[in-house]
Design an enzyme around this catalytic site. Sequence first.
Site, short mmCIF file in Angstrom:
data_model
loop_
_atom_site.label_atom_id
_atom_site.label_comp_id
_atom_site.label_asym_id
_atom_site.label_seq_id
_atom_site.Cartn_x
_atom_site.Cartn_y
_atom_site.Cartn_z
N SER A 31 0.82 -1.21 0.00
CA SER A 31 0.00 0.00 0.00
C SER A 31 0.86 1.25 0.00
O SER A 31 0.57 2.23 -0.72
CB SER A 31 -0.93 0.00 1.22
OG SER A 31 -1.82 -1.10 1.17
N SER A 184 -15.24 0.01 -2.02
CA SER A 184 -13.79 0.05 -1.87
C SER A 184 -13.33 1.45 -1.50
O SER A 184 -13.65 2.42 -2.19
CB SER A 184 -13.09 -0.38 -3.16
OG SER A 184 -11.69 -0.24 -3.04
N GLU A 332 -8.83 -6.82 4.76
CA GLU A 332 -7.80 -7.65 4.15
C GLU A 332 -7.25 -8.69 5.13
O GLU A 332 -6.62 -9.68 4.71
CB GLU A 332 -6.66 -6.77 3.65
CG GLU A 332 -5.89 -6.06 4.74
CD GLU A 332 -5.05 -4.91 4.20
OE1 GLU A 332 -3.85 -4.91 4.49
OE2 GLU A 332 -5.59 -4.05 3.50
#
Length: 451
Positions: A31, A184, A332
């Site tokens: 990320s 998202s 996640e």
Amino acid sequence: MTATSASTALWPAPQASGPVVARVTVPGSKSVTNRGLVLAALAAEPGWLRRPLRSRDTLLMADALRAMGVGIEETVSSSSAGTGGPGGEAWRVIPAGLHGPAAVDVGNAGTVMRFLPPVATLADGPVRFDGDPRSYERPLGAVIDALRALGARIDDDGRGALPLTVHGGGALDGGRVEIDASNSSQFVSALLLAAPRFNQGVEVRHVGRALPSLPHIRMTVDMLRSVGAQVDEPETGGEPNVWRVSPSALLGRDLTVEPDLSNAQPFLAAALVTGGRVVIPDWPERTTQPGDQLREIFTAMGGSCELTEAGLTFTGGGSVHGIDVDLSEVGELTPGIAAVAALADGPSTLRGVAHLRLHETDRLAALTKEINELGGDVTETADGLHIRPRPLHGGTFHTYDDHRMATAGAVIGLAVEGVAIENVGTTAKTLPDFPEMWTDMLSGVASRPGS
């Protein structure tokens, strides 16, 4: 090995012969790496990324930016170009005028397929986006509609999904836009990252259900501010669900990428399920990474942790407890938590993760099917999973080309004989060399990325 044989090959997940005791150096955060690449590419001067993650997703991002004209030079040094900074791999990013025609392969990387169409609006010429078959099914329409509302021209044949072409005009007006980012948080981050280069900046208003994975938006905001952007956000007293980024030049900076804390999950889980001890060096004292919440979650499931200058030491308590937890901010982590919960001494309920049905695969359906086929008792709920532990047996654990499914299966394999992971190579998406790192952990060898 061919792509077909790689995707069907079975990897025997090693069973732990006793408590795992190991020191595992986890590669850099995906990320942070991919956000850092985008911001460096849009800066007004060159910058460095130190210790970046080198994986399929980050290499796709780097190659996409190169295709649009950005210079990215990869080096390996004992120190940072003589500055006394950290050694290891470093990427020097040299901004340039973005241009088309260009072709971008997004693979199945959500950050690439969502972060780069806004960047492509700034290119001079068309940029074509395509990817893996699964990428065609992943949500993208909200980003496409938002960019059109801000003045972009995009051809997607009405699909609201890949493949598509962004016809960059060298600039984008920007301004105010509404977007439903309930599928998202990357939808919001995508617009914010490129916003300083828009003529009017951007005001993003989320409309819809609760936003998932808010820590990732906080990460985006913090990284924008670190390169000189002005951001008004809900976290600092701004209007709820509204983010404003002013137009400005971005600074090139020297960024050392933190370890990927979400990718530390299977190794911490190994300590938990075997009653062992794992040390993760360089765990940051303060971070916006969602994986930092593993300390609290896995402690509640029976472990204990200590954070020192040497890193995070996590110790299993000898038994694993069930948990009732809202994972909406850290979706996640769900596959790894589900794997541990399947080995617990009581039931677990994982809530707030309906959006996982739209990830690399439908993770809720996949976890239910694969754990149940090993003898488990998992039920899908409207927004998560209910897991009742049962004695498990060996069998094939399918991954659906999803890296977190593969690592979840490996965790179960520690305690269950005969688990075989289909296509463990899919872990290369974010965690290169995972099978070697896993084997090293079990043998007590200090593991280093790429070793």
